[in-house]
Design an enzyme around this catalytic site. Sequence first.
Site, PDB file in Angstrom:
ATOM      1  N   CYS A  61       0.843  -1.185   0.000  1.00 13.88           N
ATOM      2  CA  CYS A  61       0.000   0.000   0.000  1.00 13.88           C
ATOM      3  C   CYS A  61       0.879   1.235   0.000  1.00 13.88           C
ATOM      4  CB  CYS A  61      -0.894   0.001   1.239  1.00 13.88           C
ATOM      5  SG  CYS A  61       0.054   0.142   2.771  1.00 13.88           S
ATOM      6  N   ARG A 114      -4.746   1.450   0.340  1.00 13.06           N
ATOM      7  CA  ARG A 114      -4.635  -0.001   0.408  1.00 13.06           C
ATOM      8  C   ARG A 114      -4.689  -0.679  -0.951  1.00 13.06           C
ATOM      9  NH1 ARG A 114      -8.827  -4.619   2.346  1.00 13.06           N
ATOM     10  NH2 ARG A 114      -7.300  -6.283   2.632  1.00 13.06           N
ATOM     11  N   LEU A 115      -3.741  -1.587  -1.154  1.00 12.67           N
ATOM     12  CA  LEU A 115      -3.802  -2.560  -2.240  1.00 12.67           C
ATOM     13  C   LEU A 115      -4.151  -3.892  -1.606  1.00 12.67           C
ATOM     14  CD1 LEU A 115      -3.368  -3.509  -5.185  1.00 12.67           C
ATOM     15  CD2 LEU A 115      -0.955  -3.834  -4.610  1.00 12.67           C
ATOM     16  N   ALA A 116      -5.361  -4.382  -1.861  1.00 10.90           N
ATOM     17  CA  ALA A 116      -5.848  -5.584  -1.193  1.00 10.90           C
ATOM     18  C   ALA A 116      -5.395  -6.822  -1.939  1.00 10.90           C
ATOM     19  CB  ALA A 116      -7.372  -5.546  -1.097  1.00 10.90           C
ATOM     20  N   VAL A 118      -4.705  -9.903   0.071  1.00 14.59           N
ATOM     21  CA  VAL A 118      -5.272 -10.980   0.869  1.00 14.59           C
ATOM     22  C   VAL A 118      -6.545 -10.468   1.538  1.00 14.59           C
ATOM     23  CG1 VAL A 118      -4.835 -12.631   2.716  1.00 14.59           C
ATOM     24  CG2 VAL A 118      -2.945 -11.824   1.294  1.00 14.59           C
ATOM     25  N   ASN A 139       2.546  -1.080   5.553  1.00 11.59           N
ATOM     26  CA  ASN A 139       2.704  -1.524   4.171  1.00 11.59           C
ATOM     27  C   ASN A 139       3.537  -2.786   4.224  1.00 11.59           C
ATOM     28  OD1 ASN A 139       3.440  -1.894   1.509  1.00 11.59           O
ATOM     29  ND2 ASN A 139       4.708  -0.067   1.380  1.00 11.59           N
ATOM     30  N   GLY A 140       2.909  -3.956   4.055  1.00 12.56           N
ATOM     31  CA  GLY A 140       3.737  -5.148   4.077  1.00 12.56           C
ATOM     32  C   GLY A 140       3.008  -6.427   4.417  1.00 12.56           C
ATOM     33  N   THR A 385      21.276   2.960 -14.139  1.00 11.44           N
ATOM     34  CA  THR A 385      20.942   1.538 -14.181  1.00 11.44           C
ATOM     35  C   THR A 385      19.499   1.287 -13.769  1.00 11.44           C
ATOM     36  OG1 THR A 385      23.216   0.993 -13.592  1.00 11.44           O
ATOM     37  CG2 THR A 385      21.601  -0.755 -13.372  1.00 11.44           C
ATOM     38  N   ARG A 388      17.238   2.342 -16.630  1.00 13.18           N
ATOM     39  CA  ARG A 388      17.334   1.407 -17.765  1.00 13.18           C
ATOM     40  C   ARG A 388      16.527   0.136 -17.503  1.00 13.18           C
ATOM     41  NH1 ARG A 388      23.859   1.147 -18.872  1.00 13.18           N
ATOM     42  NH2 ARG A 388      24.138   3.128 -20.003  1.00 13.18           N
ATOM     43  N   GLY A 411      12.788 -12.162  -8.882  1.00 14.66           N
ATOM     44  CA  GLY A 411      14.052 -12.785  -8.509  1.00 14.66           C
ATOM     45  C   GLY A 411      15.133 -11.857  -8.001  1.00 14.66           C
TER      46      GLY A 411
END
Length: 633
Positions: A61, A114-116, A118, A139-140, A385, A388, A411
């Site tokens: 979020c 909020r980004l929901a 779960v 946020n986490g 960097t 890019r 990754g």
Amino acid sequence: KTASMRLLLLMLPSASGWATNIGFSCHNAYTARAIVPTPFYLDTTPASARANRRSRGPSMCGLLAIANSKLSPEALRLQTLTLQRLVRHRGPDGSGIHVVRNLDGTCASVAHERLAIVDPLSGNQPLFSHDRSRSLSVNGEIYNHKQLRSELKDQTPFRTESDCEIIVHLYNEIGVDVASKLDGDFAFVILDENTGELYAARDPIGINSLYMGTGLDGSTWFSSEAKPLVAAGCIDVAIFPPGHYYSSNDGHLVKYYNPSWTRPEAATMPLDLKHVRQTFIKAVEKRLMADVPFGVLLSGGLDSSLVASVIARLRRKRFLEQGVADDLNPTKSFSIGLTGSPDLAAAQKVADFIGTEHYGFTFTVQEGIDALSDVIYHLETYDVTTIRAGTPMFLLARKIKAMGVKMVMSGEGADETLAGYLYFHKAPNGTELHEELVRKVDMLHLYDCLRANKATMAHGLEARVPFLDRDVLDVIMRIDPDRKLIRKHAQKGDEQYLEKWLLRKAFDVPDAPYLPDEVLWRQKEQFSDGVGYSWIDGVRDHAAAVISDADMTTAPIRFPYNTPKTKEACYFRTIFHSHFPNNNYGNGIEATIPGGPSVACSSAKAVEWDAAWSDPTRQDQSGRFVDTHNAAV
């Protein structure tokens, strides 16, 4: 039920991919063949077991908090509401705000976008302590929340099923030490309504972004991004350091994360490939909790390919153990590149092997150039960097979110812990290599973590990074660094003949291969190179056309801090300051971006490893500037 299970077992993917009756492909950026629907499956798992499959709570979020403001509660509320819109792209699913007046007459506020990911229908923030005297904006994700919850002295039921609510209740019991107990990716602020204290903390590596600053009235500001601080005219803007907490009681930052492996003498563990593999698999498994569509970023390089492969295996395992019907559907994977790029070809090869539903998107150099202004605005950097690599990631994230996906795994982090960059071929000994790895991990929040977090969150997409799991870090960073050296004159097939040899060997399981050999043993390709070499070349050519020699002459006057040395860097810096002008106090956002010489993403110290790199014309972050690259320049 038994007959149904037998039918479904016949349809499960094999070790090297899904059964041929579940087929899919993507021909270009916008066209894909239809996927054969998965047959109907009745989930016979008991309701109680289904309810426990995933923890509930808010996820990524945007947060904004202001402490010790001289404004009235009404004025502070309006100011906070106005500025929190600048981070709304991080959390388009809901908003929350809490404002309090302190005993000394000052006011404080905490706000949340909020980004929901779960449990989308609940878990709104701020979250509160049992007596509602303390409010939390976070946020986490907290992966050990169940264990911590069981250890609380006060077992009063929580108001929500959020994995993050544990933070405020644990703070009630142990105070400022709360951050050190959390296993997760987080940035949060706790506001105490009774005392006026504000406590803030950030995860050990800096996976989630957090900034702090000082307001014109002496107030203290915290935000997921720097934009609100800049817009408010803060006297200073600084990055909140990873692995630290802050308490307004004394106004100091305190480092709580002090792993022993930062010292070379602590890195003496013998190589245990099975332990490396199992620890990484557990890190991926932790991050699988999600109640919305998710996927994986698959560049075709070693790191993202292993993440994708492990996810595919874990979902098969979870189906067999828990009967989660959704795990019969193939994982969605995503890649991006110029037409004919190395990454697109490698990613498709991996997807075919492990059986993901793959989407390979293409972009043109011009489309990338057109996006640069937006990329720099969202990433809040002028580092060459980062921009890019961040541009194709930014473009890809937009496509992914448009498909309804809200979370991806990525990754990042393996190159910094396993000596994956090509310049590590020049490391003179294990001690210096380890010291460089520690420097690289310490700087992740300024580069790769910043890029992964902001390029995706620009579109409300969360990225999770299992290589930076605390347990993974403890295992990999304690290994004897001599086992990470690339041995000079070693031939293909010899031990340590290639960068990240130990990770490749850990997942080299011939009886049940994780990846095709040609990908498992593929040379490191930096993301900004792998999307297509003409991307970097095209940006350089464009910068040369729009930045004049006169612009370079005046650059030291216009940009006295971290003066750009190339036309490309000057072009990025000019765009940056069009979004974030210098403030009047000489300590603005431009000071949050590091500088110095670099070769193939090295630190300035590692440039000393090769005398040829002292030549400024050989100091470029592209991996092609190392002579061990297959396409060296």
